[in-house]
Design a protein around this motif. Structure first.
Motif, PDB file in Angstrom:
ATOM      1  N   ASP A  66       0.823  -1.217   0.000  1.00 49.71           N
ATOM      2  CA  ASP A  66       0.000   0.000   0.000  1.00 49.71           C
ATOM      3  C   ASP A  66       0.858   1.269   0.000  1.00 49.71           C
ATOM      4  OD1 ASP A  66       0.952   0.057   2.587  1.00 49.71           O
ATOM      5  OD2 ASP A  66      -1.019   0.078   3.545  1.00 49.71           O
ATOM      6  N   GLY A  67       2.161   1.113  -0.219  1.00 48.43           N
ATOM      7  CA  GLY A  67       3.020   2.274  -0.415  1.00 48.43           C
ATOM      8  C   GLY A  67       3.665   2.853   0.821  1.00 48.43           C
ATOM      9  N   ARG A  68       3.556   2.194   1.953  1.00 48.70           N
ATOM     10  CA  ARG A  68       4.187   2.705   3.165  1.00 48.70           C
ATOM     11  C   ARG A  68       5.616   2.189   3.262  1.00 48.70           C
ATOM     12  NH1 ARG A  68       0.035   4.804   6.223  1.00 48.70           N
ATOM     13  NH2 ARG A  68      -2.034   4.067   5.586  1.00 48.70           N
ATOM     14  N   ARG A  69       6.537   3.082   3.573  1.00 48.87           N
ATOM     15  CA  ARG A  69       7.923   2.654   3.710  1.00 48.87           C
ATOM     16  C   ARG A  69       8.093   1.919   5.027  1.00 48.87           C
ATOM     17  NH1 ARG A  69      11.856   7.240   4.631  1.00 48.87           N
ATOM     18  NH2 ARG A  69      11.656   6.545   6.783  1.00 48.87           N
ATOM     19  N   VAL A  70       8.644   0.717   4.960  1.00 52.63           N
ATOM     20  CA  VAL A  70       8.828  -0.080   6.161  1.00 52.63           C
ATOM     21  C   VAL A  70      10.307  -0.286   6.503  1.00 52.63           C
ATOM     22  CG1 VAL A  70       6.622  -1.262   5.957  1.00 52.63           C
ATOM     23  CG2 VAL A  70       8.619  -2.233   4.828  1.00 52.63           C
ATOM     24  N   GLY A  74      28.037 -10.293   4.146  1.00 54.31           N
ATOM     25  CA  GLY A  74      27.888 -11.083   5.360  1.00 54.31           C
ATOM     26  C   GLY A  74      26.608 -10.781   6.089  1.00 54.31           C
ATOM     27  N   GLU A  75      26.362 -11.557   7.131  1.00 57.34           N
ATOM     28  CA  GLU A  75      25.149 -11.404   7.944  1.00 57.34           C
ATOM     29  C   GLU A  75      24.983  -9.947   8.352  1.00 57.34           C
ATOM     30  OE1 GLU A  75      21.836 -13.270   9.899  1.00 57.34           O
ATOM     31  OE2 GLU A  75      23.301 -14.047   8.475  1.00 57.34           O
ATOM     32  N   ASN A  76      23.781  -9.413   8.144  1.00 55.87           N
ATOM     33  CA  ASN A  76      23.563  -8.021   8.535  1.00 55.87           C
ATOM     34  C   ASN A  76      22.090  -7.746   8.756  1.00 55.87           C
ATOM     35  OD1 ASN A  76      22.448  -6.350   5.972  1.00 55.87           O
ATOM     36  ND2 ASN A  76      23.818  -7.966   5.247  1.00 55.87           N
ATOM     37  N   LEU A  77      21.835  -6.717   9.545  1.00 55.56           N
ATOM     38  CA  LEU A  77      20.480  -6.385   9.981  1.00 55.56           C
ATOM     39  C   LEU A  77      19.600  -5.938   8.829  1.00 55.56           C
ATOM     40  CD1 LEU A  77      18.767  -6.267  12.523  1.00 55.56           C
ATOM     41  CD2 LEU A  77      19.591  -3.930  12.905  1.00 55.56           C
ATOM     42  N   VAL A 108      14.701  -7.000   5.611  1.00 51.23           N
ATOM     43  CA  VAL A 108      13.937  -7.077   4.360  1.00 51.23           C
ATOM     44  C   VAL A 108      13.337  -8.472   4.198  1.00 51.23           C
ATOM     45  CG1 VAL A 108      14.100  -7.018   1.840  1.00 51.23           C
ATOM     46  CG2 VAL A 108      15.277  -5.281   3.198  1.00 51.23           C
ATOM     47  N   ILE A 109      14.144  -9.492   4.395  1.00 49.17           N
ATOM     48  CA  ILE A 109      13.650 -10.858   4.218  1.00 49.17           C
ATOM     49  C   ILE A 109      12.540 -11.171   5.211  1.00 49.17           C
ATOM     50  CG2 ILE A 109      14.280 -13.302   4.430  1.00 49.17           C
ATOM     51  CD1 ILE A 109      17.047 -12.550   3.341  1.00 49.17           C
ATOM     52  N   ARG A 110      12.710 -10.750   6.442  1.00 48.21           N
ATOM     53  CA  ARG A 110      11.695 -11.043   7.456  1.00 48.21           C
ATOM     54  C   ARG A 110      10.362 -10.397   7.109  1.00 48.21           C
ATOM     55  NH1 ARG A 110      11.477  -9.428  13.895  1.00 48.21           N
ATOM     56  NH2 ARG A 110       9.853 -10.936  14.449  1.00 48.21           N
ATOM     57  N   TYR A 111      10.427  -9.145   6.632  1.00 49.82           N
ATOM     58  CA  TYR A 111       9.166  -8.482   6.300  1.00 49.82           C
ATOM     59  C   TYR A 111       8.475  -9.183   5.127  1.00 49.82           C
ATOM     60  CZ  TYR A 111       5.641  -5.172   4.926  1.00 49.82           C
ATOM     61  OH  TYR A 111       4.428  -4.619   4.596  1.00 49.82           O
ATOM     62  N   VAL A 112       9.226  -9.513   4.106  1.00 53.27           N
ATOM     63  CA  VAL A 112       8.638 -10.133   2.919  1.00 53.27           C
ATOM     64  C   VAL A 112       8.051 -11.504   3.250  1.00 53.27           C
ATOM     65  CG1 VAL A 112       9.101 -11.005   0.597  1.00 53.27           C
ATOM     66  CG2 VAL A 112      10.140  -8.851   1.346  1.00 53.27           C
ATOM     67  N   LEU A 113       8.752 -12.293   4.033  1.00 54.67           N
ATOM     68  CA  LEU A 113       8.312 -13.662   4.304  1.00 54.67           C
ATOM     69  C   LEU A 113       7.326 -13.772   5.462  1.00 54.67           C
ATOM     70  CD1 LEU A 113      11.615 -15.704   3.850  1.00 54.67           C
ATOM     71  CD2 LEU A 113       9.882 -15.096   2.153  1.00 54.67           C
ATOM     72  N   GLU A 114       7.458 -12.867   6.453  1.00 55.19           N
ATOM     73  CA  GLU A 114       6.634 -12.986   7.651  1.00 55.19           C
ATOM     74  C   GLU A 114       5.711 -11.805   7.890  1.00 55.19           C
ATOM     75  OE1 GLU A 114       9.126 -13.756  11.023  1.00 55.19           O
ATOM     76  OE2 GLU A 114      10.412 -15.164   9.927  1.00 55.19           O
ATOM     77  N   GLY A 115       5.930 -10.707   7.153  1.00 59.61           N
ATOM     78  CA  GLY A 115       5.097  -9.528   7.355  1.00 59.61           C
ATOM     79  C   GLY A 115       5.410  -8.784   8.634  1.00 59.61           C
ATOM     80  N   LYS A 116       6.580  -9.039   9.201  1.00 55.88           N
ATOM     81  CA  LYS A 116       6.953  -8.405  10.461  1.00 55.88           C
ATOM     82  C   LYS A 116       8.074  -7.409  10.240  1.00 55.88           C
ATOM     83  CE  LYS A 116       5.748 -12.501  13.191  1.00 55.88           C
ATOM     84  NZ  LYS A 116       6.276 -13.558  14.091  1.00 55.88           N
ATOM     85  N   ILE A 117       7.951  -6.253  10.890  1.00 45.51           N
ATOM     86  CA  ILE A 117       8.973  -5.215  10.780  1.00 45.51           C
ATOM     87  C   ILE A 117       9.909  -5.351  11.966  1.00 45.51           C
ATOM     88  CG2 ILE A 117       9.431  -2.743  10.682  1.00 45.51           C
ATOM     89  CD1 ILE A 117       6.586  -2.379   9.602  1.00 45.51           C
TER      90      ILE A 117
END
Length: 200
Positions: free
Chosen positions: A135-139, A152-155, A160-169
């Motif tokens: 809906d266009g909101r920056r997360v 390497g591993e980074n926040l 990004v992956i967590r939001y796309v796969l789980e919908g959690k910010i």
């Protein structure tokens, strides 16, 4: 005495190098929604990731490598657009970073002539990545590497992956490590930011 001097010089050089690697670039976080524009469209069915790259920034090789990992995890659930800064009086279409981006599945690539879109979105540093909801909101706004030119591993990548796969910010901002794309955005660009989806 000579040995001590060399040790001091090596120590100072190492400190300077580490400071450079961990020094974030400039950023602008004025816009919290997808800005109205005629160049790139918001996908209203998926999360949207926009990555701004300067094709002559060596640090951005790491950003594109991390983007490949993001795409591998998210696949078609993420609408990703990579925008390459392109001066109107130069041709930078065929660079190693453009070819690197083209090799990443499910990624769209476009030229950002004179950095107009970078200015509109508030991306001042190469590697700045912005994630928007359908809906266009920056997360999320920030970098997707742990340091300048490092993979390497980074926040950022994990957020990004967590939001796309789980919908959690998780984390909504990280430092951006890269070369400058633009100086501070103009007042006109800041005031013109809004949404073509009726978000306030």
């Amino acid at each position: 005495m000579i040995v001590v001097t060399w040790v001091i010089l090596i120590g100072v050089s190492f400190t300077v190098l580490m400071t450079y690697h961990n020094m974030p670039g400039a950023r602008s976080d004025h816009g919290t929604v997808w800005p109205a524009n005629q160049s790139i469209l918001l996908d209203t069915q998926r999360a949207n990731l926009v990555v701004f790259i300067h094709p002559q920034c060596p640090c951005s090789v790491a950003t594109l490598s991390e983007l490949a990992r993001i795409q591998s995890a998210c696949g078609a659930r993420l609408n990703t657009q990579v925008l390459f800064y392109s001066p109107s009086d130069m041709q930078w279409e065929d660079t190693s970073k453009v070819r690197q981006a083209l090799a990443i599945p499910d990624v769209q690539i476009a030229n950002d002539v004179d950095g107009k879109l970078a200015e509109l979105f508030g991306a001042l540093t190469s590697g700045h990545s912005l994630l928007y909801s359908s809906d266009g909101r920056r997360v999320f706004s920030g970098g997707i590497t742990p340091a300048r030119g490092h993979e390497g591993e980074n926040l950022g990548r994990n957020s990004v992956i967590r939001y796309v796969l789980e919908g959690k910010i998780g984390c909504d901002k990280t430092n951006v490590f890269g070369c400058p794309i633009l100086e501070q955005p103009s007042e006109v660009a800041i005031n013109s930011r809004g949404s073509d989806h009726g978000i306030e």
